[in-house]
Design an enzyme around this catalytic site. Structure first.
Site, mmCIF file in Angstrom:
data_model
loop_
_atom_site.group_PDB
_atom_site.id
_atom_site.type_symbol
_atom_site.label_atom_id
_atom_site.label_comp_id
_atom_site.label_asym_id
_atom_site.label_seq_id
_atom_site.Cartn_x
_atom_site.Cartn_y
_atom_site.Cartn_z
ATOM 1 N N GLY A 42 0.819 -1.204 0.000
ATOM 2 C CA GLY A 42 0.000 0.000 0.000
ATOM 3 C C GLY A 42 0.851 1.252 0.000
ATOM 4 N N THR A 43 1.967 1.221 0.715
ATOM 5 C CA THR A 43 2.878 2.373 0.727
ATOM 6 C C THR A 43 3.428 2.632 -0.666
ATOM 7 O OG1 THR A 43 3.488 2.084 3.045
ATOM 8 C CG2 THR A 43 5.071 3.220 1.641
ATOM 9 N N GLN A 79 -7.552 1.988 5.023
ATOM 10 C CA GLN A 79 -8.296 1.563 6.198
ATOM 11 C C GLN A 79 -9.754 1.223 5.912
ATOM 12 O OE1 GLN A 79 -7.282 0.770 9.141
ATOM 13 N NE2 GLN A 79 -5.168 1.425 8.911
ATOM 14 N N SER A 138 -4.351 -1.392 0.500
ATOM 15 C CA SER A 138 -3.345 -2.319 1.008
ATOM 16 C C SER A 138 -4.021 -3.587 1.497
ATOM 17 C CB SER A 138 -2.554 -1.664 2.146
ATOM 18 O OG SER A 138 -1.475 -2.474 2.555
ATOM 19 N N ALA A 139 -3.612 -4.744 0.956
ATOM 20 C CA ALA A 139 -4.329 -5.993 1.210
ATOM 21 C C ALA A 139 -4.281 -6.427 2.664
ATOM 22 C CB ALA A 139 -3.757 -7.093 0.319
ATOM 23 N N HIS A 140 -3.180 -6.192 3.357
ATOM 24 C CA HIS A 140 -3.087 -6.700 4.726
ATOM 25 C C HIS A 140 -3.999 -5.946 5.694
ATOM 26 C CE1 HIS A 140 -0.220 -3.349 5.219
ATOM 27 N NE2 HIS A 140 -0.442 -3.454 6.518
ATOM 28 N N CYS A 164 5.122 8.250 24.423
ATOM 29 C CA CYS A 164 5.816 7.384 25.364
ATOM 30 C C CYS A 164 6.125 6.017 24.764
ATOM 31 C CB CYS A 164 4.986 7.205 26.624
ATOM 32 S SG CYS A 164 4.430 8.744 27.362
#
Length: 482
Positions: free
Chosen positions: A69-70, A177, A194-196, A320
């Site tokens: 996807g990136t 998303q 993005s498939a994952h 954090c």
């Protein structure tokens, strides 16, 4: 062990596993070849493309498969900007885009382009008028996510796409998303997924470029995937990605309703069960399975570790938990509390009893973490004068100076060199020793304090006066109102 981090990567869907195994046997050959094995591979690739295109709502010849996807985002932005270089060198993004978009914007700026980062409201959504106002005569491309990966807020993509079309500027939608839940509405021009994120295998992305959009692929051109994704296709993974997308879409309506009910439980019950919590993100326009909240006086890294020990896998946008020690750019853009941030993103099939157990375990875990780092207890975070005197004699917990925040000057809390949430804890512990109308000056060199101290003031009904320069870090001025 309940896995509550589907926004990072959804578990592999059973259909994806079946399709992957079958394609390993049938789809290993080069789909560009004309012999029997190549033709069989080509049939599988064409069928996967048609399946994915039907799910997206585009033509099969508009869709290319990429290595992630990136990679789809990078290729889409680079190609659209290059294709419209005569129109101008202005790029528009929102302030809460995925890092893949923001990194592309930084590269574009370094190469001499200009970038407008449209701010968001406290809900995490852009205002349509603000986004439309960023469009210019030299705008080459606009980018907007369909839904935010950290807080789940859905963006007004259809309205923004209409404004972009009226201005003659293509809109690229990062739909990573949301694509598993449905098609993206509106006259968008480019789309990345993005498939994952929807239960397909990792290492498969998709890029859609509508017909008529000027697009010029960058780098060496490959004959595969319309020149937009070089290299041999990972055909088994592509087949599995397309099959799982079709499968999750068939289940999407019923599963979305179920997950919305579960996340509503979290949104409604966490603030009542855990003191000093801010639930963030739009309460209505949001992804079905994502809910995010931040806990005052909590070390985010410790909180995530303790939840992991209790059997829950969650994520965080807290500084954090970051090696850069800076708060999430999404939470920062929204202006909400970042410390103790927890993102719960439920994958399809999440059991109701797992969510109930999480809600039972969370209050004790937060209380334990707060106690460990000496966080204040009670509603106002005030302490007695005896406790204040004891603190003044113990510089290891934060040095205090000043005259109690009265006419002689503000009380100074030195939290330099201390990470979140310590600066806010130090502020909370001394505010009760300051007369109403008096001030506290908090010295901190932790970037998170710039976000968390104003957020604490809003949650606590105190006045955040502003930030002042200091020899190290910054000074944050707070006036006690009650």
């Amino acid at each position: 062990m309940p896995y509550f981090d589907a926004a990072s990567a959804a578990p592999l869907h059973p259909v994806a596993r079946q399709a992957l195994l079958a394609a390993l046997d049938e789809g290993w050959a080069d789909p560009a070849r004309l012999y029997r094995e190549g033709r069989r591979a080509r049939l599988l690739l064409d069928a996967a493309r048609e399946t994915a295109a039907d799910a997206v709502g585009c033509r099969p010849d508009e869709l290319s498969f990429t290595a992630s996807g990136t990679r789809a985002v990078h290729t889409g932005i680079e190609g659209a900007l290059a294709g419209r270089r005569r129109a101008g060198r202005h790029l528009i993004v929102s302030a809460v885009e995925h890092s893949s978009v923001l990194h592309s914007a930084e590269v574009w700026e370094a190469a001499g382009g200009t970038v407008t980062r449209v701010p968001v409201e406290r809900s995490g959504a852009v205002a349509v008028a603000a986004y439309a106002g960023a469009l210019r005569a030299d705008s080459a491309l606009a980018v907007l996510q369909s839904a935010n990966h950290e807080v789940g807020t859905e963006q007004p993509v259809a309205e923004v796409a209409e404004a972009c079309r009226a201005a003659g500027v293509p809109l690229l939608v990062d739909a990573a998303q949301s694509l598993g839940w449905g098609q993206v509405a509106g006259p968008w021009s480019l789309l990345a997924g993005s498939a994952h994120k929807w239960g397909g295998p990792p290492g498969v992305g998709l890029l859609v470029v509508r017909k008529g959009v000027r697009f010029a692929p960058r780098g060496p051109v490959d004959e595969r995937e319309s020149g937009r994704a070089a290299g041999f296709e990972n055909l088994p993974a592509i087949v599995a990605a397309a099959a799982s997308l079709r499968a999750v879409r068939a289940e999407a309506a019923a599963e979305a309703a179920r997950l919305r009910e579960l996340t509503e439980r979290v949104r409604a019950r966490v603030p009542g069960a855990v003191p000093d919590v801010e639930v963030v993100g739009d309460p209505e326009r949001r992804l079905p399975g994502v809910v995010t909240f931040s806990c005052l006086y909590v070390d985010g890294e410790t909180l995530l570790h303790e939840l992991d020990r209790a059997g829950f896998s969650v994520s965080s946008g807290s500084s954090c938990t970051s090696s850069t020690l800076t708060p999430s750019h999404v939470l920062k853009a929204m202006g909400v509390l970042s410390e103790g941030n927890v993102r719960v993103s439920l994958p399809p099939g999440t059991a109701e009893e797992d969510v109930e157990r999480f809600l039972d375990v969370l209050p004790g875990v937060v209380a334990q973490v707060r106690e460990r780092i000496g966080a204040p207890t009670g509603g106002a975070g005030a302490v007695s004068s005896a406790e204040t005197t004891a603190r003044e004699a113990a510089p290891s917990t934060g040095a205090l100076s000043g005259a109690g925040g009265g006419a002689e000057g503000p009380l100074v809390v030195d939290a330099l060199g201390r990470r979140c949430p310590i600066p806010v804890i130090e502020l909370a512990k001394v505010i009760g020793a300051v007369p109403v109308g008096g001030t506290v000056r908090v010295l901190s060199d932790d970037e998170a304090a710039r976000l968390d101290i104003p957020a604490w003031c809003e949650m606590r009904g105190q006045e955040y006066v502003g930030e002042e320069p200091a020899d190290r870090g910054a000074a944050y001025l707070v006036r006690r109102l009650s």
